[in-house]
Structure formats: structure tokens, C-alpha cells
Design a protein around this motif. Sequence first.
Motif, mmCIF file in Angstrom:
data_model
loop_
_atom_site.group_PDB
_atom_site.id
_atom_site.type_symbol
_atom_site.label_atom_id
_atom_site.label_comp_id
_atom_site.label_asym_id
_atom_site.label_seq_id
_atom_site.Cartn_x
_atom_site.Cartn_y
_atom_site.Cartn_z
ATOM 1 N N LEU A 188 -6.247 -7.748 1.729
ATOM 2 C CA LEU A 188 -6.324 -6.317 1.473
ATOM 3 C C LEU A 188 -6.054 -5.561 2.778
ATOM 4 C CD1 LEU A 188 -7.127 -4.127 -0.674
ATOM 5 C CD2 LEU A 188 -9.442 -4.300 0.264
ATOM 6 N N SER A 195 0.819 -1.221 0.000
ATOM 7 C CA SER A 195 0.000 0.000 0.000
ATOM 8 C C SER A 195 0.851 1.268 0.000
ATOM 9 C CB SER A 195 -0.950 0.017 1.201
ATOM 10 O OG SER A 195 -0.277 0.355 2.401
ATOM 11 N N TYR A 198 -4.164 1.627 -0.171
ATOM 12 C CA TYR A 198 -4.549 0.222 -0.064
ATOM 13 C C TYR A 198 -3.568 -0.626 -0.845
ATOM 14 C CZ TYR A 198 -9.041 1.393 1.983
ATOM 15 O OH TYR A 198 -10.021 1.850 2.825
ATOM 16 N N GLY A 241 -5.224 -1.455 4.318
ATOM 17 C CA GLY A 241 -5.223 -0.038 3.977
ATOM 18 C C GLY A 241 -5.061 0.837 5.195
ATOM 19 N N TYR A 276 -1.768 -2.032 -5.834
ATOM 20 C CA TYR A 276 -2.105 -0.921 -4.941
ATOM 21 C C TYR A 276 -3.023 0.031 -5.677
ATOM 22 C CZ TYR A 276 1.924 0.993 -7.484
ATOM 23 O OH TYR A 276 2.812 1.376 -8.471
ATOM 24 N N ARG A 303 -6.388 7.699 0.750
ATOM 25 C CA ARG A 303 -6.268 6.373 1.364
ATOM 26 C C ARG A 303 -5.253 5.548 0.581
ATOM 27 N NH1 ARG A 303 -9.130 8.325 4.798
ATOM 28 N NH2 ARG A 303 -11.158 7.649 5.539
#
Length: 118
Positions: A110, A29, A39, A112, A54, A37
Motif C-alpha cells: 500500500l 494511486s 492510495y 499513498g 485505488y 489522499r
Amino acid sequence: MADKKSPDENNVNRMSKTEYYLAIALVVSKRSTCLKRRYGAVIVNNDEIISTGYNGNPRGDENCCDRGNCKRMDLPSNSGNYNDCFSVHAEQNAMISASRNEMLGSTIYLAGEKYDDG
């Protein structure tokens, strides 16, 4: 006879595979080009990393981090209006970098975090 423990359970100082893959996704990320943001995604199949991705603008497009601004920066998250956002999701980027056969039966991790420029 005692129940058998998995190898991860025998060593309390060793992180689980889930924690391991999520930690890798968090490092991925850090390459995000989004200013709001970050991720990262990791696709794993048979305990092997197949692909990573990403979030950010498509290849060849100017990134928000290169421009130094984001049109969505002051909008609430999950507002439902993403007309000004051209970013591609981390999981989408990971999926387009892997073959269908590699992804069959795989798991995607995942992770973030809110962007922090300091």
C-alpha cells in the motif's frame, strides 16, 4: 566460502522487490478519485501481481474529483468522523478484484500521498 547473496543484493542499482511493488502501488494511486489522499494497493502472490486497487467512490457513484469538491477536505485526517466519506479503501478494491484462493498467502503493498492538484 563466502555467503551467497540474493540476486537483488548483487546489483546495487536494482531496486528491491518491496521497492518495486510499492512503486507500482504509488502509480496505481494516481487513479484515485479522492481529492484529499491518493492510495494504491497491489496484491502479490508468488512474485506475481494478483490485483490492484485505488481509493475512491464505488463504481457508478459520482466521484469527488468529478464533483470538484470533498466534504472532508478541511477536516483533520484521522478525525474519526467519516460519515461524509463514501470512498472505498484501495486495499478493499484490490481484494474484491481477486479470488480468495489467489489471496491466500499473498502480500499487499500500500502506498499513498497527499493529493496535489498542481
